[in-house]
Design an enzyme around this catalytic site. Structure first.
Site, mmCIF file in Angstrom:
data_model
loop_
_atom_site.group_PDB
_atom_site.id
_atom_site.type_symbol
_atom_site.label_atom_id
_atom_site.label_comp_id
_atom_site.label_asym_id
_atom_site.label_seq_id
_atom_site.Cartn_x
_atom_site.Cartn_y
_atom_site.Cartn_z
ATOM 1 N N HIS A 111 25.337 -26.936 24.090
ATOM 2 C CA HIS A 111 24.882 -27.123 22.708
ATOM 3 C C HIS A 111 24.253 -25.791 22.267
ATOM 4 O O HIS A 111 23.700 -25.056 23.102
ATOM 5 C CB HIS A 111 23.821 -28.231 22.732
ATOM 6 N N ASP A 187 19.473 -28.836 30.688
ATOM 7 C CA ASP A 187 19.386 -29.451 29.363
ATOM 8 C C ASP A 187 19.774 -30.917 29.556
ATOM 9 O O ASP A 187 20.957 -31.253 29.690
ATOM 10 C CB ASP A 187 20.351 -28.729 28.412
ATOM 11 N N GLN A 190 21.252 -35.242 26.899
ATOM 12 C CA GLN A 190 22.223 -36.351 26.920
ATOM 13 C C GLN A 190 22.199 -37.139 28.216
ATOM 14 O O GLN A 190 22.914 -38.133 28.334
ATOM 15 C CB GLN A 190 23.647 -35.813 26.682
ATOM 16 N N LYS A 213 16.549 -39.353 21.183
ATOM 17 C CA LYS A 213 17.854 -39.782 21.695
ATOM 18 C C LYS A 213 17.690 -40.897 22.721
ATOM 19 O O LYS A 213 18.660 -41.374 23.296
ATOM 20 C CB LYS A 213 18.581 -38.594 22.348
ATOM 21 N N CYS A 351 27.319 -28.896 17.004
ATOM 22 C CA CYS A 351 26.475 -27.778 17.468
ATOM 23 C C CYS A 351 27.045 -27.161 18.739
ATOM 24 O O CYS A 351 26.282 -26.739 19.628
ATOM 25 C CB CYS A 351 25.020 -28.211 17.678
HETATM 26 N N1 PLP Z 1 21.263 -30.243 23.999
HETATM 27 C C1 PLP Z 1 22.176 -31.206 23.896
HETATM 28 C C2 PLP Z 1 23.146 -31.411 25.014
HETATM 29 C C3 PLP Z 1 22.218 -32.023 22.773
HETATM 30 O O1 PLP Z 1 23.134 -32.978 22.659
HETATM 31 C C4 PLP Z 1 21.272 -31.799 21.740
HETATM 32 C C5 PLP Z 1 21.312 -32.596 20.500
HETATM 33 O O2 PLP Z 1 22.294 -33.182 20.143
HETATM 34 C C6 PLP Z 1 20.332 -30.780 21.904
HETATM 35 C C7 PLP Z 1 20.356 -30.021 23.049
HETATM 36 C C8 PLP Z 1 19.304 -30.503 20.863
HETATM 37 O O3 PLP Z 1 18.452 -31.599 20.737
HETATM 38 P P1 PLP Z 1 17.311 -31.603 19.622
HETATM 39 O O4 PLP Z 1 18.022 -31.484 18.307
HETATM 40 O O5 PLP Z 1 16.640 -32.915 19.807
HETATM 41 O O6 PLP Z 1 16.443 -30.446 19.900
#
Ligand code: PLP
Length: 394
Positions: A111, A187, A190, A213, A351
């Site tokens: 992401h 990260d 998910q 989430k 993203c």
């Molecule tokens: N990393 C992953 C794998 C994500 O799916 C997301 C959001 O969809 C993020 C990071 C960023 O999350 P946030 O917008 O809550 O900071």
């Protein structure tokens, strides 16, 4: 609580088929009630005050933070409450003292929130290697292993892809990192909502995730650290042991990373969210989503003119399925699904623009994602509506 009994706690599911939980999950009534209770019954700031409301608020805030830390298997480590995953990753990127020539390894599956902070470090002379998956989005663990050299300072990888739903072998990656003296950031945006996650057992050094989430409120997340060895991004109220006109000593634990008033109601809500997930059980959630995901992939893959992206990847996956409909832009598909059947899915590059370019999908995909409140009937409704759509286009 049985997973089938939870739907009544999510009023939005009465009228809509919500298949966008990978972006933001719905939140159940007990989480909202926990936040309302704070605001209406014991709202006060947390920290050093002594009056009765601050005592209750501080106690509940800290209990919630401990519950979240324990939920991610983080006992023994430090958990700072953040606004989201992006902030947690940014705190690591800003908190390590980078030297010219340091090396960061990441992947093209990331992401933007786990890619851009590292690309920005190039401005400071940090070498950043982005390991690429194959044309179908499969990452060869050997390629990642080869990229992690003895001079690598940090490896930053996603636990589960928000586009393809594939789960990366982070435990093995952690083994390679530790053999070569690199730190590992996972990260877990998910994975924490969908899989049992054991931060300490995985062997990572930093675990980043988002509360919104995983049934929690927006504006909450977490940064778990094996050691509290980062320089805090902000210093100020609440983050010190003591201060004089000439300097200060930072608090030893999580407080040093939580300068200023934290999201108190949010953290209390997140604490209630992890209690809710525990009541259902992460293994039951895993099982439920696996079943729905298999049905979703089989149903969509059988349709003419519909391509499921990365469907044949082996190994574990979460309930996230990306697909395209021949002759239609992903946004158009998402709009028709909403209008025709009140099915809400996400569309676009999610993203992950570099990954989309790599997969030859510059317009992105349509993405359906499941959670505890998703039913078989909802999955079937999505498949039937996509079928109708694809017939109309053909
Ligand atoms: N990393 C992953 C794998 C994500 O799916 C997301 C959001 O969809 C993020 C990071 C960023 O999350 P946030 O917008 O809550 O900071």
């Amino acid at each position: 609580m049985k997973i089938e009994e939870c739907r009544a706690d999510f009023p939005i599911t009465r009228d809509l088929i919500y298949l966008d939980s990978a972006a933001t999950s719905l939140t159940p009534k007990p989480v909202v009630q926990a936040m309302v209770e704070y605001d209406l019954r014991y709202r006060a700031n947390v920290g050093r005050g002594v009056h009765r409301l601050t005592a209750v608020a501080t106690h509940r805030y800290r209990d919630a933070r401990d519950a979240v830390r324990s939920f991610v298997g983080g006992e023994g480590g430090t958990l700072a409450v953040t606004r989201n995953t992006t902030e947690a990753i940014g705190m690591v990127a800003a908190g390590l003292a980078w030297q010219k020539g340091d090396r960061v390894v990441t992947t093209l599956l990331e992401h933007h929130s786990n890619l851009l902070p590292w690309l920005r470090l190039r401005e400071q002379g940090v070498e950043v290697e982005v390991v690429r998956p194959d044309a179908d989005g499969r990452l060869d663990p050997a390629d990642l292993e080869a990229a992690i050299r003895d001079d690598t300072r940090l490896v930053a990888v996603t636990h589960a892809s928000n586009v393809l739903g594939t789960v990366l072998p982070v435990r093995e990656i952690a083994g390679t990192c530790h053999d070569r003296g690199a730190r590992l950031l996972v990260d877990a945006a998910q994975s924490v909502p969908h899989l049992p996650v054991d931060a300490a057992g995985l062997g990572c050094d930093y675990l980043c995730f988002s509360g919104h989430k995983m049934l929690g409120p927006t504006g909450t997340g977490g940064l778990w650290m094996r050691e509290p060895d980062l320089e805090p991004l902000f210093v100020g109220g609440g983050s010190i042991e003591s201060a004089t006109a000439d300097g200060y000593t930072l608090a030893p634990g999580e407080e040093r990373y939580e300068a200023g008033t934290p999201p108190i109601a949010g953290a209390i809500g997140l604490g209630r969210a992890v209690a809710y997930l525990r009541e259902i059980g992460m293994d039951a959630i895993r099982h439920h989503e696996k079943r729905l995901c298999a049905r979703l992939i089989d149903g969509l893959a059988a349709l003419d003119g519909v391509a499921v992206v990365g469907a044949d990847a082996e190994g574990e996956r979460i309930g996230v399925v990306s697909f395209t409909v021949e002759g239609m832009h992903p946004h158009e598909v998402a709009q028709v699904l909403d209008e025709a059947a009140a099915v809400l899915v996400r569309s676009g590059h999610h993203c992950c623009q570099p990954l989309m370019e790599h997969l030859g999908l510059p317009d992105g995909t349509v993405r359906a994602s499941t959670y505890i409140y998703t039913t078989t009937e909802e999955i079937d409704m999505l498949i039937a509506t996509v079928e109708e759509l694809s017939r109309r286009v053909a």
